[in-house]
Motif scaffolding. Sequence first.
Motif, PDB file in Angstrom:
ATOM      1  N   SER A 191      -1.165   5.317  26.547  1.00  0.00           N
ATOM      2  CA  SER A 191      -0.105   4.481  25.966  1.00  0.00           C
ATOM      3  C   SER A 191       0.838   5.298  25.094  1.00  0.00           C
ATOM      4  N   PHE A 192       0.293   6.204  24.303  1.00  0.00           N
ATOM      5  CA  PHE A 192       1.168   7.053  23.494  1.00  0.00           C
ATOM      6  C   PHE A 192       1.967   8.013  24.374  1.00  0.00           C
ATOM      7  N   SER A 193       1.374   8.461  25.473  1.00  0.00           N
ATOM      8  CA  SER A 193       2.121   9.336  26.387  1.00  0.00           C
ATOM      9  C   SER A 193       3.284   8.583  27.012  1.00  0.00           C
ATOM     10  N   LEU A 194       3.017   7.339  27.368  1.00  0.00           N
ATOM     11  CA  LEU A 194       4.071   6.504  27.959  1.00  0.00           C
ATOM     12  C   LEU A 194       5.223   6.329  26.963  1.00  0.00           C
ATOM     13  N   ARG A 195       4.850   5.990  25.749  1.00  0.00           N
ATOM     14  CA  ARG A 195       5.843   5.780  24.688  1.00  0.00           C
ATOM     15  C   ARG A 195       6.619   7.060  24.430  1.00  0.00           C
ATOM     16  N   ASN A 196       5.900   8.179  24.325  1.00  0.00           N
ATOM     17  CA  ASN A 196       6.564   9.439  23.992  1.00  0.00           C
ATOM     18  C   ASN A 196       7.405   9.960  25.153  1.00  0.00           C
ATOM     19  N   ALA A 197       6.975   9.661  26.376  1.00  0.00           N
ATOM     20  CA  ALA A 197       7.773  10.063  27.545  1.00  0.00           C
ATOM     21  C   ALA A 197       9.096   9.301  27.548  1.00  0.00           C
ATOM     22  N   GLN A 198       9.021   8.025  27.207  1.00  0.00           N
ATOM     23  CA  GLN A 198      10.264   7.231  27.157  1.00  0.00           C
ATOM     24  C   GLN A 198      11.194   7.749  26.069  1.00  0.00           C
ATOM     25  N   TYR A 199      10.610   8.213  24.985  1.00  0.00           N
ATOM     26  CA  TYR A 199      11.395   8.812  23.894  1.00  0.00           C
ATOM     27  C   TYR A 199      12.120  10.070  24.390  1.00  0.00           C
ATOM     28  N   ILE A 200      11.415  10.868  25.185  1.00  0.00           N
ATOM     29  CA  ILE A 200      12.048  12.084  25.729  1.00  0.00           C
ATOM     30  C   ILE A 200      13.206  11.691  26.650  1.00  0.00           C
ATOM     31  N   VAL A 201      12.953  10.680  27.500  1.00  0.00           N
ATOM     32  CA  VAL A 201      14.001  10.251  28.436  1.00  0.00           C
ATOM     33  C   VAL A 201      15.224   9.757  27.669  1.00  0.00           C
ATOM     34  N   GLU A 202      14.965   8.977  26.633  1.00  0.00           N
ATOM     35  CA  GLU A 202      16.091   8.435  25.846  1.00  0.00           C
ATOM     36  C   GLU A 202      16.872   9.531  25.125  1.00  0.00           C
ATOM     37  N   ASN A 203      16.214  10.635  24.864  1.00  0.00           N
ATOM     38  CA  ASN A 203      16.868  11.724  24.111  1.00  0.00           C
ATOM     39  C   ASN A 203      16.964  13.003  24.946  1.00  0.00           C
ATOM     40  N   LYS A 204      17.057  12.855  26.248  1.00  0.00           N
ATOM     41  CA  LYS A 204      16.963  14.040  27.105  1.00  0.00           C
ATOM     42  C   LYS A 204      18.113  15.028  26.888  1.00  0.00           C
ATOM     43  N   GLU A 205      19.270  14.508  26.553  1.00  0.00           N
ATOM     44  CA  GLU A 205      20.401  15.429  26.329  1.00  0.00           C
ATOM     45  C   GLU A 205      20.066  16.379  25.176  1.00  0.00           C
ATOM     46  N   LYS A 206      19.429  15.822  24.179  1.00  0.00           N
ATOM     47  CA  LYS A 206      19.100  16.599  22.973  1.00  0.00           C
ATOM     48  C   LYS A 206      18.020  17.658  23.258  1.00  0.00           C
ATOM     49  N   PHE A 207      16.990  17.257  24.001  1.00  0.00           N
ATOM     50  CA  PHE A 207      15.853  18.165  24.166  1.00  0.00           C
ATOM     51  C   PHE A 207      15.997  19.125  25.357  1.00  0.00           C
ATOM     52  N   LEU A 208      16.705  18.697  26.394  1.00  0.00           N
ATOM     53  CA  LEU A 208      16.765  19.524  27.593  1.00  0.00           C
ATOM     54  C   LEU A 208      17.965  20.461  27.646  1.00  0.00           C
ATOM     55  N   ASN A 209      19.056  20.011  27.074  1.00  0.00           N
ATOM     56  CA  ASN A 209      20.257  20.835  27.177  1.00  0.00           C
ATOM     57  C   ASN A 209      20.373  21.768  25.993  1.00  0.00           C
ATOM     58  N   HIS A 210      20.476  23.014  26.299  1.00  0.00           N
ATOM     59  CA  HIS A 210      20.538  24.010  25.232  1.00  0.00           C
ATOM     60  C   HIS A 210      21.600  25.030  25.607  1.00  0.00           C
ATOM     61  N   ASP A 211      22.662  24.990  24.902  1.00  0.00           N
ATOM     62  CA  ASP A 211      23.723  25.960  25.210  1.00  0.00           C
ATOM     63  C   ASP A 211      24.061  26.760  23.975  1.00  0.00           C
TER      64      ASP A 211
END
Lengths: 509, 136
Positions: A489-509
């Motif tokens: 359940s925490f993984s599900l919640r935290n995965a959704q958090y990553i998806v919602e903030n993917k620009e912040k965590f995945l994009n690095h320029d």
Amino acid sequence: MLFTYNDITKDVVEKPDVCIIGSGAGGAVMADVLSGAGLDVVVLEEGGYYTKDRYSTYKPAIAMKILYRDYGATIAFGKNPIMLPLGRAVGGTTVINSGTCFRTPDNVLSDWAERYGVENASSKEMEPYFQQVEKTINVMPVSPQVLGKNGLIFKRGADALGMSNGMLMHNMINCHGCGRCAFGCPHDAKQAVHLNFIPSAIRNGARVYANARAEKITVESNRVTRIEGSIINEQTGNKLFKLTVSPKLLVLAAGSIYTPYILEKNNINLSPELGKNLTIHPAVRITAMFDEIIQGYKGVPQGSYVDAYSSEGIILEGIFVPPEIGLPILAPIGMKNKEIASLYDHLAAFGVMVSDKNSYGRVKVGVDGRPFITYHFDPYDFKKLVKGIAIASEIFFAAGAKTVNPAIYGIKEFTGPDDVAQLFTKKIGITSVEMMAFHPLGTARMGELKSHTVVNSFGKTHGLENLFISDGSIFPTSLGVNPQITIMSFSLRNAQYIVENKEKFLNHD
Amino acid sequence: MAIKELKVFDQKLYKIVHAITDTIIPPGGAFDVDPNVVDPVQLFDNYIDSMSTLQLKAIKAVIYTIEYMPMATRLKRFTSMTPDQRLKYLQGWENSRIFSKRNIFLVIKMLVLMSFYSDDTVADAIHYHPECLIKD
């Protein structure tokens, strides 16, 4: 796609959006959600990929050799070394756990918020995640038809004493009651994550590498840039090919032992708390001899429980193992061993598990380069365990047991309920009790209180920009109950958090 | 008996391990299996074959310790003792007040018995026939 060492013919080079190390309860859910959101996901799993066709050919002792780390003999050292069996397969420990499902207790969630500043994780906020996980893995109560006589007998005793008890919830579909939950379900009735979240992730496009060991993690400018490792021959353990993954985001989901281990081994010192605060739910198995035939190995081994003392941190859950796993521990050497073996059909067994209130452990890199686990079992928690042994013994006698073996060195088997009082009058040392533990948690705990935690409330490490942790290690304290639903359940919640903030965590320029 | 298909133990170790397994699970008693059909040493050997080199070294070290430790007090090796002496000696390990000694022996005992009771002939002898409560 799922690849095993048999499918790989050259070095592997991957550049996904997300790399997840570990495919158990935490990693599998992450992989499903992130791939479902359109991210390119690679999962690395050190263990092999096994199916029901293979499980059904394994005898329990062979399953322990193949599906468990170190033959099931991972040890937490301390005054009394405690065996800590861990799974190693696609699906992680969910492949070999008992299948028992509990939601995170409300008081535990409140405690995390109060003491560690864990945000957005109240019972109400977690409700939709619990529901979604329970639906996906089909959580339902164990039916009396598959409970087996071992569970029924204990229930009979608990009822006679008026103790609160019931059937446990399991993740299962069409269980046949084969007694093999801990050795790979031969009917795929137990809904381990390699039967739901992992296939779903693969349908979403995730690439899952079995027999893939992550070894080196490179960090540059506060970001994980590369994971290097090897493809391992499942039969020989030899390295076959090199593995290089350069992800935009890394999720560590290797469990409470291997997650801090791999970080420490790579000198990624996220926090002084990393590797500390290990909790394990120390447990002991009590056996009893009956006149009647029980054949405890038929039926769900952990189908029922007694929760009359759960407010004290003591929970009694069914546990029964086949003779090749049970006899080495409970019967002495010589003729007596053969005598007990021939009476195995008359044995019943139940487990006592306690929450770690004051006890704690630590994971470090050992001198041999492998994880070195230590655990301090606090006398207060030990007293709870002894009380649990007394309760289980009384229940067995109420159910009609002839004798009860309390599994304590220096104390002979009980021949009647009056003998149980010895547990409180004799001095019983921690080293006298033959213990096991099944739920390592807490070595990278979460919260907003940075001085006391390793990751934030959503599993993002305090130190690095693109490293998340998603397994039992993030839980700040002992749960007091089996952890798979909490982890998922925490993984599900935290995965959704990553998806919602993917620009912040995945994009690095 | 001829030594067959051993992967871990050499001839010298085979003899020591044979004496150990024969003491842990002696012939006779509540059930018996033909030693020509079931060789506990071979079962033990085959079971531990995929352990790491370090783990195997540790197991061999314990086996040699069991063999030579009695020299200090009884001037006899374990394999030179009578069956009764061997049983008493190993019971000393099993019930030792020294926790680590007890646990080290437990590892050997577990591996011997796990591999022994996994054998089909042994399972038959103890009437262990696992099956599901609900048939297909």
